[in-house]
Motif scaffolding. Structure first.
Motif, PDB file in Angstrom:
ATOM      1  N   PHE A  77     -10.378 -47.934  47.410  1.00 34.89           N
ATOM      2  CA  PHE A  77     -10.259 -47.511  46.003  1.00 34.89           C
ATOM      3  C   PHE A  77     -10.192 -46.278  45.833  1.00 34.89           C
ATOM      4  CE2 PHE A  77     -12.012 -46.132  42.109  1.00 34.89           C
ATOM      5  CZ  PHE A  77     -11.336 -46.691  41.007  1.00 34.89           C
ATOM      6  N   THR A  78      -9.361 -45.712  44.747  1.00 34.23           N
ATOM      7  CA  THR A  78      -9.373 -44.328  44.449  1.00 34.23           C
ATOM      8  C   THR A  78      -9.053 -44.184  42.988  1.00 34.23           C
ATOM      9  OG1 THR A  78      -8.627 -41.997  44.861  1.00 34.23           O
ATOM     10  CG2 THR A  78      -6.963 -43.836  44.969  1.00 34.23           C
ATOM     11  N   SER A  79      -9.464 -43.008  42.617  1.00 29.75           N
ATOM     12  CA  SER A  79      -9.144 -42.776  40.978  1.00 29.75           C
ATOM     13  C   SER A  79      -8.769 -41.443  40.685  1.00 29.75           C
ATOM     14  CB  SER A  79     -10.343 -43.174  40.228  1.00 29.75           C
ATOM     15  OG  SER A  79     -11.392 -42.348  40.555  1.00 29.75           O
ATOM     16  N   VAL A 103      -5.895 -50.211  45.221  1.00 30.58           N
ATOM     17  CA  VAL A 103      -6.152 -50.195  43.807  1.00 30.58           C
ATOM     18  C   VAL A 103      -6.748 -48.784  43.363  1.00 30.58           C
ATOM     19  CG1 VAL A 103      -7.488 -51.179  41.831  1.00 30.58           C
ATOM     20  CG2 VAL A 103      -6.235 -52.656  43.418  1.00 30.58           C
ATOM     21  N   MET A 104      -6.056 -48.400  42.203  1.00 27.97           N
ATOM     22  CA  MET A 104      -6.384 -46.913  41.708  1.00 27.97           C
ATOM     23  C   MET A 104      -6.779 -46.946  40.387  1.00 27.97           C
ATOM     24  SD  MET A 104      -3.813 -43.679  41.308  1.00 27.97           S
ATOM     25  CE  MET A 104      -3.428 -43.591  42.939  1.00 27.97           C
ATOM     26  N   CYS A 105      -7.836 -46.106  39.830  1.00 30.87           N
ATOM     27  CA  CYS A 105      -7.773 -45.917  38.432  1.00 30.87           C
ATOM     28  C   CYS A 105      -7.030 -44.555  37.967  1.00 30.87           C
ATOM     29  CB  CYS A 105      -9.358 -45.907  37.936  1.00 30.87           C
ATOM     30  SG  CYS A 105      -9.839 -47.490  37.714  1.00 30.87           S
ATOM     31  N   CYS A 106      -6.271 -44.817  37.073  1.00 28.81           N
ATOM     32  CA  CYS A 106      -5.715 -43.734  36.378  1.00 28.81           C
ATOM     33  C   CYS A 106      -6.444 -43.422  35.226  1.00 28.81           C
ATOM     34  CB  CYS A 106      -4.153 -43.675  36.427  1.00 28.81           C
ATOM     35  SG  CYS A 106      -3.690 -42.142  35.615  1.00 28.81           S
ATOM     36  N   PRO A 160       0.484 -51.976  45.628  1.00 24.93           N
ATOM     37  CA  PRO A 160      -0.611 -51.188  44.973  1.00 24.93           C
ATOM     38  C   PRO A 160      -0.462 -51.383  43.469  1.00 24.93           C
ATOM     39  CG  PRO A 160       0.886 -49.729  45.858  1.00 24.93           C
ATOM     40  CD  PRO A 160       1.501 -51.063  46.245  1.00 24.93           C
ATOM     41  N   VAL A 161      -1.833 -51.299  42.897  1.00 25.23           N
ATOM     42  CA  VAL A 161      -1.993 -51.330  41.517  1.00 25.23           C
ATOM     43  C   VAL A 161      -2.902 -50.063  40.752  1.00 25.23           C
ATOM     44  CG1 VAL A 161      -2.906 -52.798  39.655  1.00 25.23           C
ATOM     45  CG2 VAL A 161      -2.177 -53.919  41.728  1.00 25.23           C
ATOM     46  N   MET A 162      -2.118 -49.537  39.725  1.00 26.95           N
ATOM     47  CA  MET A 162      -2.569 -48.522  39.192  1.00 26.95           C
ATOM     48  C   MET A 162      -3.337 -49.150  38.020  1.00 26.95           C
ATOM     49  SD  MET A 162      -0.815 -45.065  37.857  1.00 26.95           S
ATOM     50  CE  MET A 162      -0.068 -44.645  39.768  1.00 26.95           C
TER      51      MET A 162
END
Lengths: 448, 94
Positions: A77-79, A103-106, A160-162
């Motif tokens: 995970f990253t954001s 998976v990332m949170c923007c 990948p999913v944002m």
């Protein structure tokens, strides 16, 4: 048993990460994402989340770490936000091209210049063509639920999913959030099964130089060329649509919350006028729709939840047979119009739809957008449509300036007099005119 | 989803000669002074930093250590890394 807590969007995201049993996290702090990474580091430090938290010196390295960790088989995970996301841009392509389900949170924030720490969606919209799936959340409950769904989607299609949500509007605003049961999440989210693991037992070079043609490798296996691999990424991203819908359905069955698969609607069944947007802005539009209904305008909302893959079929179905469409968005494709508006128009091509579409650029750099203003903008557009305008120019709402040498002042409703004018001039007869003047939908609009 | 596709990420396994015989790219050649090489002195596989660092995998980790000059591009990393200074880069063909 329900476990409702009051929390910010960033806290909701952090708990979503914890529940998803992420194994490696790398992140670099940037406003307004910082409190999310802080919360996760506390989970890791306190032993609540058995994961490795890797600190690096920049967002470019952040995603390089995530790519490496994902390639050796970890759930990662990253954001980030804004300039952090832009700094990752090159690695975004590498992550998607390597088909790694990161998976990332923007946490959406405007981009410079000039500096802004406030919310709009230019950062993630500008990454539209990197091969990432993009999901926009409208409230904190949706953030926690979408994060869990995102891993299931990403790991099913190897894309990948944002997970995008509005900075401050959601990231720093407290709302009641039901925290899903950890055991249920575990069942919902099976462990990550990589399509390929890089390991010392089976050394290999991932992403060597690929020639323009297909080619046998030294072992005699015919390998795809660049175009074939990119085609597979495109098909996987398009095909993610079914997985996203199915994942949402499965999630609804287990946890009882349905956030919509590709998009969601509000009072749209009988609506003649549709307001559409992404993220919290779409939520705001539901209040505007209520206001318009009070004025006897049959207004409804379509919230675009997934921007990539673009919900073309859903859009055609749900927008079919309307009198007017208003697209509100917190981004601009300079030199043209809002990116969402262009994509929507493209989806309608070939359906015979002749509904006028009016694009509003709103809330850039955190400019406040009130539901009342969305309603009034809609009224103003309806008035223009009734007087024969079928293709109105893109309007920058509440943008109050002037260009030297030009008569054009800000087209927005920041000017109070114009606002009053809209209110006074609007009448039911105008509404009747909209569909009668031939600007409404053509007969026999295809509705798949 | 669908049937598993192993071929969705570009990759290759280590193999000899993917880019042809690259030895002729070389301007300088590594020469090992076996009287200084730790493996040779101890008469067993030891140190082998040259083998570890060689980006082309052309160092042969035997006793004494060898170098496959058919593929060595002459980058000089082995000479740089050798703690015993047993490897010298000499001009190819004067």
């Amino acid at each position: 048993m329900s476990n409702v807590q009051i929390m910010t969007g960033n806290q909701a995201a952090a708990i979503g990460v914890k529940l998803s049993n992420v194994q490696v996290i790398s992140a670099y702090p940037i406003t307004p994402q910082t409190s999310l990474t802080e919360a996760i580091s506390q989970f890791v430090e306190g032993g609540e989340l058995k994961a490795e938290y890797i600190r690096v010196e920049s967002e470019h390295s952040v995603l390089a770490v995530c790519i490496s960790a994902s390639a050796v088989g970890a759930r990662v995970f990253t954001s980030t936000s804004s300039h952090g996301l832009l700094y990752m841009h090159e690695q975004l392509h590498w992550a998607a091209g390597s088909r790694l389900p990161i998976v990332m949170c923007c946490v959406n924030r405007g981009v410079g210049a000039p500096w802004s720490i406030f919310n709009d969606q230019q950062d993630s919209v500008a990454q539209r063509d990197t091969g990432w799936i993009q999901i926009y959340c409208r409230n904190n409950q949706e953030i926690i639920d979408t994060l869990i769904q995102a891993y299931r989607i990403a790991e099913a299609v190897y894309v990948p999913v944002m997970v995008c949500y509005d900075g401050f509007v959601l990231s720093h605003t407290m709302m009641p959030v039901e925290v899903p049961d950890a055991d249920l999440v575990k069942d919902f989210l099976p462990p990550y099964k990589p399509h390929m693991i890089l390991s010392p037992e089976d050394p290999r070079n991932i992403n060597p130089v690929i020639f323009p043609w297909r080619r046998q490798d030294p072992e005699g296996v015919l390998r795809d060329g660049y175009m074939e691999l990119r085609y597979k990424l495109q098909k996987a991203t398009e095909g993610a649509r079914d997985i996203i819908v199915a994942t949402n359905r499965a999630y609804t069955e287990v946890f009882g919350r349905d956030h919509g698969g590709m998009l969601w609607t509000y009072r749209a069944d009988d609506a003649e006028v549709i307001l559409t947007a992404m993220g919290s802005l779409a939520s705001e539009a539901t209040v505007a729709a209520d206001m318009l209904r009070e004025r006897e305008i049959k207004a409804g909302v379509v919230g675009i939840r997934v921007f990539r893959p673009f919900p073309k079929e859903e859009v055609r179905e749900v927008f079919g047979n309307r009198c007017a469409i208003f697209v509100f968005e917190k981004d601009i494709s300079y030199g043209y119009e809002g990116a969402l508006c262009s994509d929507l128009k493209a989806a309608f091509y070939g359906t015979g739809s002749r509904a006028p579409i009016h694009n509003y650029i709103v809330g850039l750099g955190g400019r406040d957008v009130k539901a009342r203003e969305l309603a009034e903008a809609t009224l103003s557009s309806l008035e223009a449509i009734a007087s024969g305008t079928t293709e109105p120019e893109t309007t920058w709402l509440n943008c109050d300036t002037y260009l030297p040498g030009s008569e054009v002042r800000g087209q927005g409703l920041g000017d109070r007099r114009q606002e009053e004018k809209c209110r006074i001039n609007y009448s039911r007869s105008i509404k009747k005119n909209i569909c009668c003047r031939g600007t409404g939908p053509a007969r026999g609009v295809a509705s798949p | 989803m669908e049937k598993k596709d192993d071929n969705i990420t570009a990759m290759c396994r280590p193999a000899v000669g993917e880019a042809g015989k690259t030895g002729d790219w070389r301007d300088m050649r590594p020469v090992i002074d076996q009287s200084k090489c730790i493996s040779a002195i101890k008469n067993r596989a030891a140190c082998l930093l040259c083998w570890l660092y060689c980006p082309d995998g052309v160092v042969i980790p035997t006793v004494p250590v060898g170098i496959d000059l058919e593929y060595c591009k002459g980058c000089g990393i082995c000479a740089e890394e050798c703690p015993a200074k047993a490897i010298t880069m000499v001009n190819e063909g004067g």
